[in-house]
Design a protein around this motif. Structure first.
Motif, PDB file in Angstrom:
ATOM      1  N   GLU A   1      11.738  -3.474   3.538  1.00  0.00           N
ATOM      2  CA  GLU A   1      12.346  -4.266   2.705  1.00  0.00           C
ATOM      3  C   GLU A   1      13.497  -5.013   3.895  1.00  0.00           C
ATOM      4  O   GLU A   1      14.073  -6.133   3.042  1.00  0.00           O
ATOM      5  N   ARG A   2      14.324  -4.513   4.599  1.00  0.00           N
ATOM      6  CA  ARG A   2      15.315  -4.767   5.175  1.00  0.00           C
ATOM      7  C   ARG A   2      14.680  -5.518   6.205  1.00  0.00           C
ATOM      8  O   ARG A   2      15.365  -6.591   6.345  1.00  0.00           O
ATOM      9  N   ARG A   3      13.571  -5.474   7.127  1.00  0.00           N
ATOM     10  CA  ARG A   3      13.264  -6.384   7.858  1.00  0.00           C
ATOM     11  C   ARG A   3      12.286  -7.341   7.332  1.00  0.00           C
ATOM     12  O   ARG A   3      12.436  -8.617   7.940  1.00  0.00           O
ATOM     13  N   LEU A   4      11.475  -7.126   6.069  1.00  0.00           N
ATOM     14  CA  LEU A   4      11.283  -8.789   5.672  1.00  0.00           C
ATOM     15  C   LEU A   4      12.652  -9.759   4.941  1.00  0.00           C
ATOM     16  O   LEU A   4      12.434 -10.548   5.433  1.00  0.00           O
TER      17      LEU A   4
ATOM     18  N   LYS B   1       6.971   1.724  -8.728  1.00  0.00           N
ATOM     19  CA  LYS B   1       5.908   1.496  -6.885  1.00  0.00           C
ATOM     20  C   LYS B   1       7.115   2.150  -5.548  1.00  0.00           C
ATOM     21  O   LYS B   1       8.695   2.318  -6.129  1.00  0.00           O
ATOM     22  N   LYS B   2       6.529   2.316  -4.841  1.00  0.00           N
ATOM     23  CA  LYS B   2       7.570   2.792  -3.929  1.00  0.00           C
ATOM     24  C   LYS B   2       8.477   2.434  -2.737  1.00  0.00           C
ATOM     25  O   LYS B   2       7.501   1.261  -2.646  1.00  0.00           O
ATOM     26  N   ARG B   3       9.262   2.514  -2.519  1.00  0.00           N
ATOM     27  CA  ARG B   3       9.631   1.605  -1.620  1.00  0.00           C
ATOM     28  C   ARG B   3       9.911   1.946  -0.270  1.00  0.00           C
ATOM     29  O   ARG B   3      10.828   3.284  -0.528  1.00  0.00           O
TER      30      ARG B   3
ATOM     31  N   THR C   1       1.078  -1.269  -0.176  1.00  0.00           N
ATOM     32  CA  THR C   1       0.010  -0.122   0.156  1.00  0.00           C
ATOM     33  C   THR C   1       0.929   1.460   0.025  1.00  0.00           C
ATOM     34  O   THR C   1       0.447   2.819   0.443  1.00  0.00           O
ATOM     35  N   LEU C   2       2.285   0.873  -0.160  1.00  0.00           N
ATOM     36  CA  LEU C   2       2.777   1.992  -0.189  1.00  0.00           C
ATOM     37  C   LEU C   2       2.517   3.320  -1.392  1.00  0.00           C
ATOM     38  O   LEU C   2       2.604   4.816  -1.185  1.00  0.00           O
ATOM     39  N   GLY C   3       2.594   2.660  -2.706  1.00  0.00           N
ATOM     40  CA  GLY C   3       2.028   3.878  -3.793  1.00  0.00           C
ATOM     41  C   GLY C   3       2.590   4.007  -4.720  1.00  0.00           C
ATOM     42  O   GLY C   3       3.312   2.604  -4.702  1.00  0.00           O
ATOM     43  N   TRP C   4       2.620   4.474  -6.423  1.00  0.00           N
ATOM     44  CA  TRP C   4       3.084   5.166  -6.907  1.00  0.00           C
ATOM     45  C   TRP C   4       4.056   5.842  -6.782  1.00  0.00           C
ATOM     46  O   TRP C   4       3.492   7.041  -6.503  1.00  0.00           O
TER      47      TRP C   4
END
Length: 260
Positions: free
Chosen positions: A200-203, A193-195, A65-68
């Motif tokens: 991402e590091r925790r995932l 897509k926004k990052r 749900t971060l969006g674009w």
């Protein structure tokens, strides 16, 4: 009806030994047996594993749900192909009607080649052909969710599709596909897509922890009640034929031994 014991036998034996050695006051400290301590360790580990799985699901939802954000300048990546109304239909009086149908059954394809040619040859035969593409053929439940009107449903007919042994599915096919033609356009990418680096590091850390220690199956059993990976492996083993890659003499010898 089986008798119910409110207190375990090991606990009674332990309590009697402690009372004889230290007195009745020792019971107020609530000392636990080795078995109880081991069980508490497993329960605590399962709680931590469940929390890790819930955190992973929460982070995945946040990442989706971060969006674009716009990409400047836009870039082209291959070509896309989709259906449009034929020229005589597009300029007809029923253009809006068929455009609404096409919006629900249109399909999109991508290729790095503008002509959408794919290799069809085998064993060194370089034969090429156009990649096929057809309109959407929704199954019964999907067809109801698309929300066709009664007039639009008249342009579809039912067809039973065979998927396996004694298994058929009903699909709805558009009866006048000649009204639509394929159109090829450049695939322009103007947004990305926004990052979030922290998510991402925790995932990645959670994924390495679960997969590296083989905890993924246990976590699935705790959260979902089943291990999807082991279930898939069991289905694949069940589908595998016992006669595969066996010569005929060996099969006959095994059958003879079974008869004996």
């Amino acid at each position: 009806m089986a008798p119910q014991f409110p207190i375990e036998t090991n606990t009674i034996i332990m309590d009697s030994k402690l009372v004889k050695q230290y007195g009745s006051e020792i019971l107020s400290y609530r000392l636990r047996t080795v078995r109880q301590k081991k069980r508490m360790q497993y329960e605590d580990f399962d709680k931590q594993l469940s929390q890790t799985g819930k955190e992973e699901r929460r982070l995945i939802r946040q990442n989706r749900t971060l969006g674009w954000e716009p990409l400047t300048p836009p870039v082209q990546k291959g070509w896309k192909r989709f259906f449009v109304l034929r020229d005589d239909v597009a300029y007809g009086k029923h253009a809006a009607f068929f455009e609404n149908i096409l919006r629900k059954i249109n399909t999109y394809d991508w290729s790095y080649r503008k002509d959408f040619m794919i290799r069809k040859g085998r064993y060194g035969k370089n034969k090429f052909g156009v990649k096929p593409q057809s309109l959407l053929r929704p199954h019964e439940n999907h067809f109801l969710r698309l929300g066709f009107t009664d007039d639009e449903k008249q342009f579809f007919y039912e067809e039973l599709v065979h998927y396996g042994k004694n298994h058929f599915a009903k699909r709805y096919i558009f009866s006048e596909p000649w009204r639509f033609v394929l159109r090829v356009r450049p695939n322009i990418i103007d947004k990305v897509k926004k990052r979030d680096i922290e998510i991402e590091r925790r995932l990645k850390e959670i994924d390495n922890y679960l997969d590296g220690n083989h905890y993924r199956g246990r976590m699935n059993r705790l959260l979902y009640g089943t291990d999807w990976n082991s279930r898939l492996k069991e289905e694949r083993l069940w589908e595998k034929s016992v006669l595969k890659n066996k010569p005929l003499p060996r099969i006959l010898d095994e059958c003879a031994q079974d008869l004996l």
